[in-house]
Design a protein around this motif. Structure first.
Motif, PDB file in Angstrom:
ATOM      1  N   ALA A  65     -30.992   2.629  28.200  1.00  0.00           N
ATOM      2  CA  ALA A  65     -29.847   1.788  28.276  1.00  0.00           C
ATOM      3  C   ALA A  65     -29.307   1.520  29.581  1.00  0.00           C
ATOM      4  CB  ALA A  65     -28.779   1.826  27.463  1.00  0.00           C
ATOM      5  N   ASP A  66     -28.759   0.593  30.010  1.00  0.00           N
ATOM      6  CA  ASP A  66     -28.513  -0.073  31.353  1.00  0.00           C
ATOM      7  C   ASP A  66     -27.094  -0.050  31.499  1.00  0.00           C
ATOM      8  OD1 ASP A  66     -27.743  -2.126  29.965  1.00  0.00           O
ATOM      9  OD2 ASP A  66     -28.585  -3.845  31.165  1.00  0.00           O
ATOM     10  N   THR A  67     -26.442   0.653  30.599  1.00  0.00           N
ATOM     11  CA  THR A  67     -25.039   0.817  30.683  1.00  0.00           C
ATOM     12  C   THR A  67     -24.417   2.178  30.138  1.00  0.00           C
ATOM     13  OG1 THR A  67     -22.676  -0.352  30.439  1.00  0.00           O
ATOM     14  CG2 THR A  67     -24.431  -0.377  28.644  1.00  0.00           C
TER      15      THR A  67
ATOM     16  N   ASN B 120     -16.185   2.174  17.571  1.00  0.00           N
ATOM     17  CA  ASN B 120     -15.778   0.693  17.425  1.00  0.00           C
ATOM     18  C   ASN B 120     -15.768  -0.202  18.644  1.00  0.00           C
ATOM     19  OD1 ASN B 120     -15.386   0.505  14.748  1.00  0.00           O
ATOM     20  ND2 ASN B 120     -13.445   1.236  14.752  1.00  0.00           N
ATOM     21  N   SER B 121     -16.376   0.255  19.584  1.00  0.00           N
ATOM     22  CA  SER B 121     -16.706  -0.673  20.621  1.00  0.00           C
ATOM     23  C   SER B 121     -17.864  -1.482  20.436  1.00  0.00           C
ATOM     24  CB  SER B 121     -17.208   0.318  22.174  1.00  0.00           C
ATOM     25  OG  SER B 121     -16.313   0.996  22.551  1.00  0.00           O
ATOM     26  N   PHE B 122     -17.806  -2.676  21.232  1.00  0.00           N
ATOM     27  CA  PHE B 122     -18.601  -3.722  20.947  1.00  0.00           C
ATOM     28  C   PHE B 122     -19.134  -4.387  22.219  1.00  0.00           C
ATOM     29  CE2 PHE B 122     -19.464  -8.386  19.552  1.00  0.00           C
ATOM     30  CZ  PHE B 122     -20.808  -8.233  18.879  1.00  0.00           C
ATOM     31  N   PHE B 123     -20.633  -4.586  22.661  1.00  0.00           N
ATOM     32  CA  PHE B 123     -20.787  -4.859  24.030  1.00  0.00           C
ATOM     33  C   PHE B 123     -22.104  -5.306  24.058  1.00  0.00           C
ATOM     34  CE2 PHE B 123     -20.902  -0.296  23.677  1.00  0.00           C
ATOM     35  CZ  PHE B 123     -22.179   0.163  24.200  1.00  0.00           C
ATOM     36  N   SER B 124     -22.499  -6.029  25.022  1.00  0.00           N
ATOM     37  CA  SER B 124     -23.735  -6.502  25.442  1.00  0.00           C
ATOM     38  C   SER B 124     -24.294  -5.649  26.447  1.00  0.00           C
ATOM     39  CB  SER B 124     -23.611  -8.075  26.097  1.00  0.00           C
ATOM     40  OG  SER B 124     -23.204  -7.851  27.271  1.00  0.00           O
ATOM     41  N   ALA B 125     -25.498  -5.473  26.333  1.00  0.00           N
ATOM     42  CA  ALA B 125     -26.256  -4.435  27.053  1.00  0.00           C
ATOM     43  C   ALA B 125     -27.938  -4.776  27.169  1.00  0.00           C
ATOM     44  CB  ALA B 125     -26.029  -2.943  26.693  1.00  0.00           C
ATOM     45  N   HIS B 126     -28.590  -3.950  27.871  1.00  0.00           N
ATOM     46  CA  HIS B 126     -30.119  -4.199  27.517  1.00  0.00           C
ATOM     47  C   HIS B 126     -30.673  -2.829  27.320  1.00  0.00           C
ATOM     48  CE1 HIS B 126     -29.920  -7.611  30.141  1.00  0.00           C
ATOM     49  NE2 HIS B 126     -31.126  -8.094  29.672  1.00  0.00           N
ATOM     50  N   LEU B 127     -31.440  -2.740  26.129  1.00  0.00           N
ATOM     51  CA  LEU B 127     -31.946  -1.322  25.576  1.00  0.00           C
ATOM     52  C   LEU B 127     -33.528  -1.591  25.662  1.00  0.00           C
ATOM     53  CD1 LEU B 127     -31.163   1.238  24.340  1.00  0.00           C
ATOM     54  CD2 LEU B 127     -31.113   0.220  22.175  1.00  0.00           C
ATOM     55  N   PHE B 128     -34.080  -0.562  26.449  1.00  0.00           N
ATOM     56  CA  PHE B 128     -35.589  -0.735  26.542  1.00  0.00           C
ATOM     57  C   PHE B 128     -36.026  -2.157  27.281  1.00  0.00           C
ATOM     58  CE2 PHE B 128     -35.220   1.697  22.671  1.00  0.00           C
ATOM     59  CZ  PHE B 128     -36.069   3.254  23.396  1.00  0.00           C
ATOM     60  N   GLY B 129     -35.177  -2.752  28.067  1.00  0.00           N
ATOM     61  CA  GLY B 129     -35.297  -4.021  28.799  1.00  0.00           C
ATOM     62  C   GLY B 129     -34.983  -5.155  28.008  1.00  0.00           C
ATOM     63  N   LEU B 130     -34.648  -5.017  26.787  1.00  0.00           N
ATOM     64  CA  LEU B 130     -34.452  -6.104  25.836  1.00  0.00           C
ATOM     65  C   LEU B 130     -32.961  -6.340  25.744  1.00  0.00           C
ATOM     66  CD1 LEU B 130     -36.879  -5.243  22.610  1.00  0.00           C
ATOM     67  CD2 LEU B 130     -37.150  -6.929  24.666  1.00  0.00           C
ATOM     68  N   PRO B 131     -32.350  -7.602  25.557  1.00  0.00           N
ATOM     69  CA  PRO B 131     -31.053  -7.830  25.586  1.00  0.00           C
ATOM     70  C   PRO B 131     -30.479  -7.584  24.176  1.00  0.00           C
ATOM     71  CG  PRO B 131     -32.286  -9.944  25.458  1.00  0.00           C
ATOM     72  CD  PRO B 131     -33.402  -8.822  25.869  1.00  0.00           C
ATOM     73  N   VAL B 132     -29.314  -7.033  24.200  1.00  0.00           N
ATOM     74  CA  VAL B 132     -29.064  -6.640  22.738  1.00  0.00           C
ATOM     75  C   VAL B 132     -27.343  -6.574  22.584  1.00  0.00           C
ATOM     76  CG1 VAL B 132     -30.907  -4.895  22.006  1.00  0.00           C
ATOM     77  CG2 VAL B 132     -28.832  -4.160  23.305  1.00  0.00           C
TER      78      VAL B 132
ATOM     79  N   GLY C 192     -23.182   7.038  16.385  1.00  0.00           N
ATOM     80  CA  GLY C 192     -24.234   6.130  16.387  1.00  0.00           C
ATOM     81  C   GLY C 192     -23.727   4.712  16.664  1.00  0.00           C
ATOM     82  N   PHE C 193     -24.857   4.066  17.030  1.00  0.00           N
ATOM     83  CA  PHE C 193     -24.709   2.563  17.385  1.00  0.00           C
ATOM     84  C   PHE C 193     -25.443   1.488  16.436  1.00  0.00           C
ATOM     85  CE2 PHE C 193     -23.684   4.906  21.149  1.00  0.00           C
ATOM     86  CZ  PHE C 193     -22.951   4.063  21.674  1.00  0.00           C
ATOM     87  N   GLU C 194     -24.988   0.453  16.163  1.00  0.00           N
ATOM     88  CA  GLU C 194     -25.733  -0.486  15.523  1.00  0.00           C
ATOM     89  C   GLU C 194     -26.350  -1.481  16.580  1.00  0.00           C
ATOM     90  OE1 GLU C 194     -24.257  -0.687  11.112  1.00  0.00           O
ATOM     91  OE2 GLU C 194     -22.575  -1.282  12.424  1.00  0.00           O
ATOM     92  N   VAL C 195     -27.524  -1.826  16.447  1.00  0.00           N
ATOM     93  CA  VAL C 195     -28.150  -2.381  17.531  1.00  0.00           C
ATOM     94  C   VAL C 195     -28.519  -3.874  16.918  1.00  0.00           C
ATOM     95  CG1 VAL C 195     -30.061  -2.606  19.151  1.00  0.00           C
ATOM     96  CG2 VAL C 195     -29.293  -0.294  18.375  1.00  0.00           C
ATOM     97  N   PHE C 196     -27.818  -4.773  17.767  1.00  0.00           N
ATOM     98  CA  PHE C 196     -28.323  -6.336  17.177  1.00  0.00           C
ATOM     99  C   PHE C 196     -28.972  -6.814  18.235  1.00  0.00           C
ATOM    100  CE2 PHE C 196     -23.938  -5.599  15.602  1.00  0.00           C
ATOM    101  CZ  PHE C 196     -23.731  -6.124  14.645  1.00  0.00           C
ATOM    102  N   VAL C 197     -30.370  -7.240  17.680  1.00  0.00           N
ATOM    103  CA  VAL C 197     -31.389  -7.752  18.719  1.00  0.00           C
ATOM    104  C   VAL C 197     -31.836  -9.115  17.935  1.00  0.00           C
ATOM    105  CG1 VAL C 197     -33.035  -6.317  17.553  1.00  0.00           C
ATOM    106  CG2 VAL C 197     -33.398  -7.126  19.904  1.00  0.00           C
ATOM    107  N   ALA C 198     -32.434 -10.005  19.042  1.00  0.00           N
ATOM    108  CA  ALA C 198     -32.942 -11.249  18.217  1.00  0.00           C
ATOM    109  C   ALA C 198     -34.412 -10.894  17.479  1.00  0.00           C
ATOM    110  CB  ALA C 198     -33.587 -12.006  19.426  1.00  0.00           C
ATOM    111  N   ALA C 199     -34.170 -11.670  16.181  1.00  0.00           N
ATOM    112  CA  ALA C 199     -34.957 -11.351  15.146  1.00  0.00           C
ATOM    113  C   ALA C 199     -36.635 -11.104  15.604  1.00  0.00           C
ATOM    114  CB  ALA C 199     -35.062 -12.424  14.004  1.00  0.00           C
ATOM    115  N   GLU C 200     -36.750 -12.138  16.578  1.00  0.00           N
ATOM    116  CA  GLU C 200     -38.227 -12.102  16.975  1.00  0.00           C
ATOM    117  C   GLU C 200     -38.579 -10.818  18.101  1.00  0.00           C
ATOM    118  OE1 GLU C 200     -35.806 -14.833  19.700  1.00  0.00           O
ATOM    119  OE2 GLU C 200     -35.987 -14.498  17.670  1.00  0.00           O
TER     120      GLU C 200
END
Length: 360
Positions: free
Chosen positions: A168-170, A178-190, A202-210
């Motif tokens: 991760a980049d952060t 219950n934190s919610f924030f943008s980041a890059h994980l493996f270089g992908l925006p999430v 743990g963390f729930e990872v929201f990533v673009a479907a594609e």
């Protein structure tokens, strides 16, 4: 919209092909074709309790709410107090019904002053959308259904944060629950949320479907163990987490559960029904040997006083556990009988949750 595609077939998440390649056993769930297990429920459950595992939860629905009345609208259609929710924070919440019960239990994430993100249960996407759009007509708020735009992967376990931090980049370790924030994980925006449904960190990872399959493969390479619906259910049961359709529904008074803290002192849709005293109470039960399932009758002094809502052998504890809805007047007994195929088995009442992770 429905949870079936235009041909009436089960819907598939963006990770469907990855599950098949991994040899997952697939089952229908809420209109979706989902993995119930890979290596086996016990091994997957243990991975999450002892190290870290990951679940495909891309079948969940995602709605965005924006506009000057976004907060006022959501305050009215939920029971928790959204005015306390700061940007970058997530909150567990309820959608109360107009005539009692719950439309759904949900998570809401505040993006900014007038923008919110909402995750709803997969089987309730169409129902929730219809309910919310009907109520939103009275407000200057715009609802957008983004369910098809997102892949969602839940990374859970005591080592989840440390494993993700390497890619991760952060700073993830310092983030509070219950934190919610943008980041890059493996270089992908999430978007990352420090939430979950297992009783572990743990963390729930929201990533673009594609990009979901690429993220899944990167997580596999990093050592995450894939886990299916079977382990997800045993984990949440041990943690005493209610499941919509079992402990919550359109017809179950939500205050039957231990989650009375979700209802705050404010005006909201269906308040008059919430204010009524529930006639049932959700209790925890343990048994010596025989696992019990949803719907099994619960008896006290020869009379049926309720039924099992969820039950399974606890992989962590090594004995069967269950949650049951029983009549309020019968909720304080020390022992009950659960009928399994015509035979009664003794069950002892215990406090929920059955399992709670150790503080570190």
């Amino acid at each position: 919209m429905t949870n079936l595609d235009e041909t009436g077939a089960l819907r598939r998440t963006p990770l469907h092909a990855a599950h098949l390649r991994a040899g997952a056993r697939m089952v229908p769930f809420g209109g979706w074709d989902m993995p119930v297990q890979y290596a086996g429920v016990k091994a997957e459950h243990a991975a999450v309790r002892e190290s870290a595992g990951m679940f495909d939860v891309s079948h969940m629905g995602e709605f965005r709410v924006t506009g000057p009345d976004a907060e006022a609208f959501l305050q009215y259609v939920t029971t928790n107090d959204l005015s306390k929710l700061r940007p970058g924070r997530a909150q567990y919440n309820w959608l109360p019904g107009e005539t009692g019960g719950l439309v759904d239990d949900i998570y809401i994430y505040r993006v900014s002053a007038d923008e919110f993100f909402m995750v709803v249960n997969a089987s309730n996407i169409a129902k929730d959308w219809a309910h919310l759009t009907r109520q939103a007509a009275k407000y200057s708020a715009v609802l957008t259904d983004e369910s098809d735009q997102w892949g969602l992967i839940a990374v859970q376990g005591p080592k989840a944060a440390d494993l993700l931090q390497l890619h991760a980049d952060t700073d993830l370790i310092a983030r509070k629950k219950n934190s919610f924030f943008s980041a890059h994980l493996f270089g992908l925006p999430v978007w990352l949320a420090r939430t979950g449904y297992t009783g572990e960190d743990g963390f729930e990872v929201f990533v673009a479907a594609e990009q979901a399959e690429e993220m899944w493969n990167q997580l596999l390479s990093a050592g995450l163990i894939p886990a299916g619906l079977g382990a997800r259910d045993t984990l949440r049961l041990e943690a005493g987490f209610p499941l919509y359709g079992h402990e919550f529904s359109d017809s179950i008074h939500p205050l039957s559960s231990t989650y009375t803290w979700v209802v705050k002192d404010k005006q909201h849709l269906g308040r008059e029904h919430i204010d009524l005293a529930p006639s049932q109470k959700l209790i925890g039960l343990t048994l010596d040997k025989v696992p019990v399932r949803e719907g099994y009758p619960v008896q006290l002094d020869g009379q049926v006083v309720g039924h099992i809502t969820s039950g399974s052998l606890s992989p962590t504890l090594g004995y069967p556990v269950a949650m049951a809805l029983v009549n309020v007047q019968s909720a304080d007994a020390e022992a009950y009988g659960v009928e399994v195929r015509g035979k009664l088995h003794e069950a002892r009442r215990v406090a929920l949750p059955f399992y709670k992770k150790a503080d570190v």
